[in-house]
Design an enzyme around this catalytic site. Structure first.
Site, short mmCIF file in Angstrom:
data_model
loop_
_atom_site.label_atom_id
_atom_site.label_comp_id
_atom_site.label_asym_id
_atom_site.label_seq_id
_atom_site.Cartn_x
_atom_site.Cartn_y
_atom_site.Cartn_z
N ARG A 68 40.30 46.55 18.75
CA ARG A 68 39.33 45.66 19.42
C ARG A 68 39.52 44.21 18.99
NH1 ARG A 68 34.45 45.66 17.62
NH2 ARG A 68 34.22 47.90 17.38
N TYR A 125 34.06 31.39 42.32
CA TYR A 125 34.31 32.82 42.54
C TYR A 125 32.98 33.60 42.45
CZ TYR A 125 36.32 37.45 41.67
OH TYR A 125 36.64 38.78 41.72
N ASP A 153 39.13 27.60 36.21
CA ASP A 153 39.60 28.93 36.60
C ASP A 153 40.87 28.69 37.42
OD1 ASP A 153 40.12 31.37 37.84
OD2 ASP A 153 38.00 31.91 37.95
N LYS A 173 45.68 39.20 39.17
CA LYS A 173 46.18 38.67 40.43
C LYS A 173 47.67 38.33 40.32
CE LYS A 173 41.83 39.13 41.38
NZ LYS A 173 40.85 38.06 41.27
C1 LIG Z 1 39.65 37.95 40.68
C2 LIG Z 1 39.14 36.68 40.14
C3 LIG Z 1 38.38 36.65 38.97
C4 LIG Z 1 37.95 37.90 38.24
O1 LIG Z 1 39.00 38.63 37.76
P1 LIG Z 1 38.95 40.23 37.53
O2 LIG Z 1 40.26 40.48 36.87
O3 LIG Z 1 38.81 40.86 38.87
O4 LIG Z 1 37.78 40.51 36.65
C5 LIG Z 1 37.96 35.42 38.50
N1 LIG Z 1 38.25 34.27 39.16
C6 LIG Z 1 38.98 34.28 40.29
C7 LIG Z 1 39.26 32.98 40.96
C8 LIG Z 1 39.45 35.47 40.83
O5 LIG Z 1 40.14 35.45 41.97
#
Ligand SMILES: *Cc1c(COP(=O)(O)O)cnc(C)c1O
Length: 389
Positions: free
Chosen positions: A54, A106, A178, A203
């Site tokens: 962890r 988001y 982000d 992603k």
């Molecule tokens: C998908 C996404 C997230 C969250 O990510 P997860 O891996 O699905 O928890 C945060 N910010 C953006 C811009 C995203 O596209």
């Protein structure tokens, strides 16, 4: 063995950096690919300082070495998902703190602020950061943190990150960007002045839609300490296997994105010429409202296209469903093309008034362009839009 990269001196190119990581933690074996370390715990006093998974694991370290290398920064901390990475950052705030957020964040970030952290006294103030008046708001609100996203989801608004960071830095306000949509390949928030660059590695970074992950990158040792603390104390850590998958996936990040960007550029132009389309939004097209900022801070326009079709809800949905190669699904950034209907999918929980305010109506569709042959993707879109004529 020290990371080989560090001994080279001059920084290698990005395509080299996504492939070569630091220590594999298995130096006696000569392994070319790193092993997976599923162990939950480690013998006390081991030379690499591992303790309990962890709070750290060799597979976390391997992925962190790649991510900090491609972000060109000192520190990266990996998490179980993008949302875990966001949670880690927000958990460092105190009750009563105000976060000044871009209004088009988001959806799950908005939900975390409004449904979870609000209960603990973290307040949010919203601003449209493409509007110059938002910069004045920084001095008025005096937030504890600024939260940005560029390009935004799904309308691909582009925020002048350097401009906001310059003002924030003068006031010693940390800025979070982000960077999930752009990735460090297209945009380097820390170089533009951000304190933290966060990404959902689910992603583009992993790119194969088979693992979830998140990461926070920074140059600041204090923030690095806070992120590692949040990882272990909130239990936000990823699994060693997922880190291993993402370490494998990221090796082709530049290859994949080059192909995806080339196709997205062509498809955006194709859509814009189609009479069934109201408008197309793509950051590197001249008709994008913040085109000049995109050119300044991004090295390419990315592989997401948003468009408005001359269609009602039912027709828009039929078109999305009729496509062969664009699967109707949430998420983005994988090798397979996806189409999303934000009004009923990613933004379904947003109320109608806010949706209208954000410009997300029933005619809006978002394409995540994959690595398939451009010719097949073009034909697929053209066939789909013929349903409207
Ligand atoms: C998908 C996404 C997230 C969250 O990510 P997860 O891996 O699905 O928890 C945060 N910010 C953006 C811009 C995203 O596209």
């Amino acid at each position: 063995m020290e990371s080989k990269q560090k001994s080279i001196g001059q920084l290698p190119g990005l395509s080299t950096r996504v492939i070569h990581h630091g220590d594999s933690f298995a130096e006696d074996t000569g392994t070319v690919m790193p092993p997976i370390f599923p162990s939950s715990t480690f013998e006390h006093g081991n030379p690499k300082g591992f303790d309990y998974t962890r709070s750290g694991n060799p597979n976390f370290k391997i992925l962190e070495s790649v991510l900090s290398s491609i972000e060109n920064c000192k520190y990266a901390t990996v998490f179980g998902s993008g949302v875990s990475a966001i949670t880690a950052i927000v958990s460092s705030l105190n009750s009563g703190d105000v976060v000044l957020c871009e209004e088009n964040l988001y959806g799950c970030t908005v939900r975390l602020f409004e449904k979870i952290f609000k209960k603990f006294g973290v307040k949010v103030s919203w601003a449209d950061f493409t509007n110059p008046s938002s910069l004045k708001k920084i001095n008025e609100v005096k937030p504890a943190m600024i939260w940005l996203e560029s390009p935004t989801n799904p309308l691909l608004k582009i925020i002048d990150l350097k401009k906001v960071c310059d003002i924030a830095n003068q006031n010693k306000i940390p800025v979070v960007v982000d960077n999930t949509f752009a990735t460090p390949v297209l945009q380097q928030p820390l170089e533009l002045g951000a304190t933290l660059s966060l990404m959902s590695t689910t992603k583009y970074i992993n790119g194969h839609s088979d693992a979830l992950g998140g990461a926070v990158c920074t140059q600041d040792p204090l923030w690095e300490e806070r992120m590692k603390f949040a990882q272990k104390s909130l239990g936000l850590q990823p699994s060693p296997f997922d880190c291993w998958l993402i370490t494998r996936g990221v090796k082709t990040l530049t290859l994949r994105m080059n192909q995806q960007i080339k196709s997205a550029t062509a498809l955006a132009n194709l859509l814009a010429k189609n009479s069934a389309v109201n408008w197309v939004r793509y950051p590197f097209r001249e008709d994008h409202p913040q085109h000049h900022i995109a050119l300044k801070q991004m090295s390419a326009g990315g592989a997401i296209i948003t468009a408005s079709l001359k269609a009602n809800l039912k027709q828009t949905f039929s078109i999305c469903r009729s496509l062969n190669y664009f699967t109707l699904a949430e998420s983005l950034g994988g090798i397979e093309s996806l189409v999303c209907h934000p009004a009923s999918m990613t933004h379904a929980s947003v109320n109608a008034k806010t949706k209208a305010f954000l410009g997300i109506d029933d005619s809006v569709v978002r394409f995540s362009v994959g690595c398939e042959d451009l010719n097949d993707l073009s034909k697929d879109l053209q066939n789909g839009l013929e349903l409207l004529t």
